[in-house]
Write a protein that holds these residues in place. Structure first.
Motif, PDB file in Angstrom:
ATOM      1  N   CYS A 133       0.849  -1.185   0.000  1.00 42.90           N
ATOM      2  CA  CYS A 133       0.000   0.000   0.000  1.00 42.90           C
ATOM      3  C   CYS A 133       0.889   1.240   0.000  1.00 42.90           C
ATOM      4  O   CYS A 133       2.103   1.159   0.239  1.00 42.90           O
ATOM      5  N   SER A 134       0.301   2.386  -0.240  1.00 44.64           N
ATOM      6  CA  SER A 134       1.079   3.614  -0.335  1.00 44.64           C
ATOM      7  C   SER A 134       1.840   3.942   0.954  1.00 44.64           C
ATOM      8  O   SER A 134       3.033   4.264   0.901  1.00 44.64           O
ATOM      9  N   PRO A 135       1.218   3.874   2.158  1.00 46.83           N
ATOM     10  CA  PRO A 135       1.979   4.175   3.380  1.00 46.83           C
ATOM     11  C   PRO A 135       3.163   3.239   3.597  1.00 46.83           C
ATOM     12  O   PRO A 135       4.253   3.679   4.005  1.00 46.83           O
ATOM     13  N   HIS A 136       2.977   1.946   3.335  1.00 50.16           N
ATOM     14  CA  HIS A 136       4.078   1.009   3.532  1.00 50.16           C
ATOM     15  C   HIS A 136       5.195   1.240   2.519  1.00 50.16           C
ATOM     16  O   HIS A 136       6.383   1.166   2.852  1.00 50.16           O
ATOM     17  N   TYR A 137       4.825   1.514   1.287  1.00 48.34           N
ATOM     18  CA  TYR A 137       5.847   1.748   0.261  1.00 48.34           C
ATOM     19  C   TYR A 137       6.653   3.002   0.578  1.00 48.34           C
ATOM     20  O   TYR A 137       7.883   3.013   0.480  1.00 48.34           O
ATOM     21  N   VAL A 138       5.956   4.071   0.970  1.00 49.90           N
ATOM     22  CA  VAL A 138       6.648   5.323   1.313  1.00 49.90           C
ATOM     23  C   VAL A 138       7.565   5.125   2.524  1.00 49.90           C
ATOM     24  O   VAL A 138       8.695   5.634   2.559  1.00 49.90           O
ATOM     25  N   LYS A 139       7.101   4.379   3.521  1.00 49.90           N
ATOM     26  CA  LYS A 139       7.917   4.145   4.717  1.00 49.90           C
ATOM     27  C   LYS A 139       9.155   3.329   4.383  1.00 49.90           C
ATOM     28  O   LYS A 139      10.262   3.598   4.877  1.00 49.90           O
ATOM     29  N   TRP A 140       9.008   2.310   3.533  1.00 45.52           N
ATOM     30  CA  TRP A 140      10.178   1.522   3.126  1.00 45.52           C
ATOM     31  C   TRP A 140      11.190   2.386   2.380  1.00 45.52           C
ATOM     32  O   TRP A 140      12.398   2.308   2.626  1.00 45.52           O
ATOM     33  N   LYS A 145      16.452   5.003   1.994  1.00 42.94           N
ATOM     34  CA  LYS A 145      17.278   6.165   1.687  1.00 42.94           C
ATOM     35  C   LYS A 145      18.009   6.676   2.925  1.00 42.94           C
ATOM     36  O   LYS A 145      19.101   7.250   2.828  1.00 42.94           O
ATOM     37  N   GLY A 146      17.383   6.506   4.097  1.00 42.38           N
ATOM     38  CA  GLY A 146      18.023   6.965   5.330  1.00 42.38           C
ATOM     39  C   GLY A 146      19.021   5.978   5.906  1.00 42.38           C
ATOM     40  O   GLY A 146      19.609   6.243   6.967  1.00 42.38           O
ATOM     41  N   GLY A 147      19.208   4.855   5.246  1.00 46.09           N
ATOM     42  CA  GLY A 147      20.149   3.866   5.712  1.00 46.09           C
ATOM     43  C   GLY A 147      19.667   3.054   6.896  1.00 46.09           C
ATOM     44  O   GLY A 147      20.472   2.367   7.554  1.00 46.09           O
ATOM     45  N   LYS A 148      18.373   3.075   7.173  1.00 41.43           N
ATOM     46  CA  LYS A 148      17.839   2.329   8.310  1.00 41.43           C
ATOM     47  C   LYS A 148      17.535   0.879   7.972  1.00 41.43           C
ATOM     48  O   LYS A 148      17.288   0.074   8.869  1.00 41.43           O
ATOM     49  N   THR A 149      17.537   0.554   6.689  1.00 42.39           N
ATOM     50  CA  THR A 149      17.324  -0.830   6.267  1.00 42.39           C
ATOM     51  C   THR A 149      18.002  -1.058   4.936  1.00 42.39           C
ATOM     52  O   THR A 149      18.144  -0.120   4.119  1.00 42.39           O
ATOM     53  N   ALA A 150      18.452  -2.271   4.740  1.00 40.58           N
ATOM     54  CA  ALA A 150      19.043  -2.657   3.465  1.00 40.58           C
ATOM     55  C   ALA A 150      18.200  -3.727   2.778  1.00 40.58           C
ATOM     56  O   ALA A 150      18.598  -4.282   1.748  1.00 40.58           O
ATOM     57  N   LEU A 151      17.047  -4.014   3.369  1.00 44.57           N
ATOM     58  CA  LEU A 151      16.174  -5.066   2.848  1.00 44.57           C
ATOM     59  C   LEU A 151      15.472  -4.618   1.572  1.00 44.57           C
ATOM     60  O   LEU A 151      15.197  -3.422   1.374  1.00 44.57           O
ATOM     61  N   THR A 152      15.170  -5.575   0.719  1.00 39.72           N
ATOM     62  CA  THR A 152      14.322  -5.287  -0.434  1.00 39.72           C
ATOM     63  C   THR A 152      12.898  -5.030   0.062  1.00 39.72           C
ATOM     64  O   THR A 152      12.569  -5.309   1.233  1.00 39.72           O
ATOM     65  N   LEU A 153      12.063  -4.519  -0.818  1.00 39.23           N
ATOM     66  CA  LEU A 153      10.698  -4.197  -0.411  1.00 39.23           C
ATOM     67  C   LEU A 153       9.966  -5.450   0.071  1.00 39.23           C
ATOM     68  O   LEU A 153       9.325  -5.428   1.139  1.00 39.23           O
ATOM     69  N   GLU A 158       7.696  -8.360   4.743  1.00 44.76           N
ATOM     70  CA  GLU A 158       7.503  -9.612   5.460  1.00 44.76           C
ATOM     71  C   GLU A 158       8.086  -9.550   6.874  1.00 44.76           C
ATOM     72  O   GLU A 158       7.519 -10.135   7.810  1.00 44.76           O
ATOM     73  N   ALA A 159       9.185  -8.807   7.057  1.00 44.11           N
ATOM     74  CA  ALA A 159       9.891  -8.844   8.337  1.00 44.11           C
ATOM     75  C   ALA A 159       9.512  -7.703   9.283  1.00 44.11           C
ATOM     76  O   ALA A 159       9.480  -7.897  10.508  1.00 44.11           O
ATOM     77  N   GLU A 160       9.263  -6.511   8.767  1.00 42.31           N
ATOM     78  CA  GLU A 160       9.139  -5.350   9.641  1.00 42.31           C
ATOM     79  C   GLU A 160       7.789  -4.635   9.577  1.00 42.31           C
ATOM     80  O   GLU A 160       7.375  -4.021  10.565  1.00 42.31           O
ATOM     81  N   ALA A 161       7.127  -4.640   8.458  1.00 42.34           N
ATOM     82  CA  ALA A 161       5.895  -3.854   8.312  1.00 42.34           C
ATOM     83  C   ALA A 161       4.767  -4.437   9.156  1.00 42.34           C
ATOM     84  O   ALA A 161       4.668  -5.653   9.331  1.00 42.34           O
ATOM     85  N   GLU A 162       3.919  -3.561   9.665  1.00 45.64           N
ATOM     86  CA  GLU A 162       2.759  -3.946  10.450  1.00 45.64           C
ATOM     87  C   GLU A 162       1.478  -3.619   9.684  1.00 45.64           C
ATOM     88  O   GLU A 162       1.416  -2.608   8.982  1.00 45.64           O
ATOM     89  N   PRO A 163       0.448  -4.463   9.815  1.00 44.00           N
ATOM     90  CA  PRO A 163      -0.819  -4.188   9.106  1.00 44.00           C
ATOM     91  C   PRO A 163      -1.433  -2.870   9.549  1.00 44.00           C
ATOM     92  O   PRO A 163      -1.292  -2.453  10.711  1.00 44.00           O
ATOM     93  N   LEU A 164      -2.102  -2.207   8.624  1.00 46.27           N
ATOM     94  CA  LEU A 164      -2.774  -0.937   8.905  1.00 46.27           C
ATOM     95  C   LEU A 164      -4.285  -1.121   8.803  1.00 46.27           C
ATOM     96  O   LEU A 164      -4.772  -1.957   8.046  1.00 46.27           O
ATOM     97  N   PRO A 165      -5.039  -0.323   9.590  1.00 43.14           N
ATOM     98  CA  PRO A 165      -6.509  -0.431   9.539  1.00 43.14           C
ATOM     99  C   PRO A 165      -7.054   0.179   8.258  1.00 43.14           C
ATOM    100  O   PRO A 165      -6.338   0.864   7.521  1.00 43.14           O
ATOM    101  N   PRO A 166      -8.346  -0.041   7.975  1.00 43.31           N
ATOM    102  CA  PRO A 166      -8.941   0.555   6.765  1.00 43.31           C
ATOM    103  C   PRO A 166      -8.862   2.071   6.779  1.00 43.31           C
ATOM    104  O   PRO A 166      -8.922   2.706   7.838  1.00 43.31           O
ATOM    105  N   GLY A 167      -8.713   2.651   5.600  1.00 38.22           N
ATOM    106  CA  GLY A 167      -8.702   4.098   5.489  1.00 38.22           C
ATOM    107  C   GLY A 167     -10.112   4.658   5.467  1.00 38.22           C
ATOM    108  O   GLY A 167     -11.100   3.929   5.398  1.00 38.22           O
ATOM    109  N   THR A 168     -10.216   5.978   5.509  1.00 37.77           N
ATOM    110  CA  THR A 168     -11.514   6.642   5.431  1.00 37.77           C
ATOM    111  C   THR A 168     -11.951   6.731   3.975  1.00 37.77           C
ATOM    112  O   THR A 168     -11.116   6.722   3.063  1.00 37.77           O
TER     113      THR A 168
END
Length: 394
Positions: A133-140, A145-153, A158-168
């Motif tokens: 989703c857009s929030p997860h892609y932007v956060k990755w 870019k900030g060097g906080k992760t070297a993982l692929t998307l 799979e390892a770090e992202a958390e599910p988000l609730p439905p949007g408005t």
């Protein structure tokens, strides 16, 4: 007499029609049937969604199995499916049964969900980029870019992202998309809103003027749809009245033709107040759209005459494109200049002459290259210059 002088004389006879806007709007509302095509017309959002299974709607689905794209003729293929069909070597009948587009564009509200899942709980937002989703892609992207992760998307989801609730729900009427962030717009309309702010030079907060802008925005339109919401209110009412009345005479409506018409009316506030010169400048190269437009103008002008209590035969010169015509006693069937609204100047006579095959004087051309004035049996000579209005020459 020069072409410039002729055009100037014609233009001097054209005046803007006086119009009581409030009274005209009230007349249109009162005389428009409210239950027009209830299965296709969304009156609240001024949105038409054509049903390809209805005979009175001129739109069809692509003939390729599983493709939902609209096409303009039965048993036709959309461009993408046609290109794939050429590569398969199959016959059309075989491709229609087994062929499927390698990628079908998903509609807002129908896209697959984001791939993030934890303990059986799936992210409730639609996938926008590479399964995220857009929030997860932007956060990755931000962490990468900030060097906080070297993982692929995929690995990060799979390892770090958390599910988000439905949007408005998206603020735009009839839009099936959802808004994941603080701005109550789906990804499609959020991008359009940002572009609008940039083009308009808006410097306030991102929420300033948002509701007013969203109120006149259509949803993401498919080929089966057209929307009148972007047009001024009076023009919307005129078009809706004309479409309702047109169904009684010619019950076949093309959403594609209406999309083209709406696009061409971007700078028009009312059909009734347009002079013949301005009507002549509204040209449509698509013949189906031209036919729809001619019907709309004929019906709106006939209704405007009834609103004013004017007999079409008494209409003053220069106030209508169907004056001085033998058919003008019946506004619903009055003829009009051949090629009207299509910028074609190689025809002579009115539409009735060309339809019946009678009264076809061969068009002649002056030394300046402008077709000369030729008369048909239904009316006097018509100025055919590029700047001429539709007023019969005296």
């Amino acid at each position: 007499m020069t072409v410039e002088l002729t055009a100037a004389m014609v233009e001097s006879r054209v005046v803007t029609l006086p119009i009581d806007r409030a009274g005209w709007m009230a007349w249109l509302i009162e005389n428009t049937e409210p239950d027009w095509r209830p299965d296709e017309w969304d009156a609240v959002n001024w949105l038409f969604t054509g049903d390809p299974d209805k005979d009175e709607t001129a739109i069809w689905r692509c003939n390729s199995a599983g493709c939902h794209v609209a096409v303009r003729a039965t048993r036709h293929l959309c461009r993408s499916c046609y290109e794939q069909f050429l590569e398969t070597g199959l016959s059309r009948e075989e491709f229609a049964e087994v062929g499927r587009r390698a990628m079908v564009r998903s509609l807002p509200g129908e896209r697959p969900l984001c791939s993030v899942e934890r303990d059986g709980v799936r992210c409730a937002l639609e996938a926008q980029s590479r399964g995220a989703c857009s929030p997860h892609y932007v956060k990755w992207r931000y962490h990468l870019k900030g060097g906080k992760t070297a993982l692929t998307l995929d690995a990060w989801l799979e390892a770090e992202a958390e599910p988000l609730p439905p949007g408005t729900p998206c603020l735009v009427g009839a839009c099936a998309g959802s808004a994941p962030g603080r701005v109550p717009l789906c990804a499609y309309h959020r991008d359009r809103w940002r572009r609008h702010r940039k083009e308009a030079g808006m410097k306030g907060t991102i929420h300033e003027g948002l509701e007013e802008w969203a109120a006149v925005q259509p949803p993401w339109l498919t080929g089966f749809q057209f929307s009148l919401v972007t047009l001024p209110e009076l023009l919307r009412l005129e078009l809706r009245y004309a479409l309702v009345e047109r169904d009684k005479q010619r019950p076949t409506l093309s959403p594609v033709a209406m999309r083209l018409m709406v696009r061409g009316l971007a700078d028009v506030s009312s059909i009734a107040e347009l002079t013949d010169k301005k009507l002549g400048d509204l040209g449509y190269l698509d013949r189906n759209c031209e036919a729809h437009w001619n019907d709309v103008v004929r019906l709106v002008r006939g209704a405007f005459d009834r609103f004013r209590g004017v007999d079409p035969l008494d209409r003053p010169s220069g106030s209508s494109a169907i004056s001085a015509c033998a058919h003008a006693h019946d506004p619903a069937s009055a003829c009009r200049p051949a090629g009207w609204m299509s910028r074609r100047s190689d025809r002579s006579g009115c539409a009735a002459c060309w339809r019946t095959g009678s009264g076809r004087p061969p068009p002649t051309t002056t030394t300046s290259g402008v077709p000369s004035r030729a008369a048909c049996r239904h009316r006097g000579p018509w100025p055919r210059g590029p700047a001429a209005d539709m007023t019969p020459a005296s």
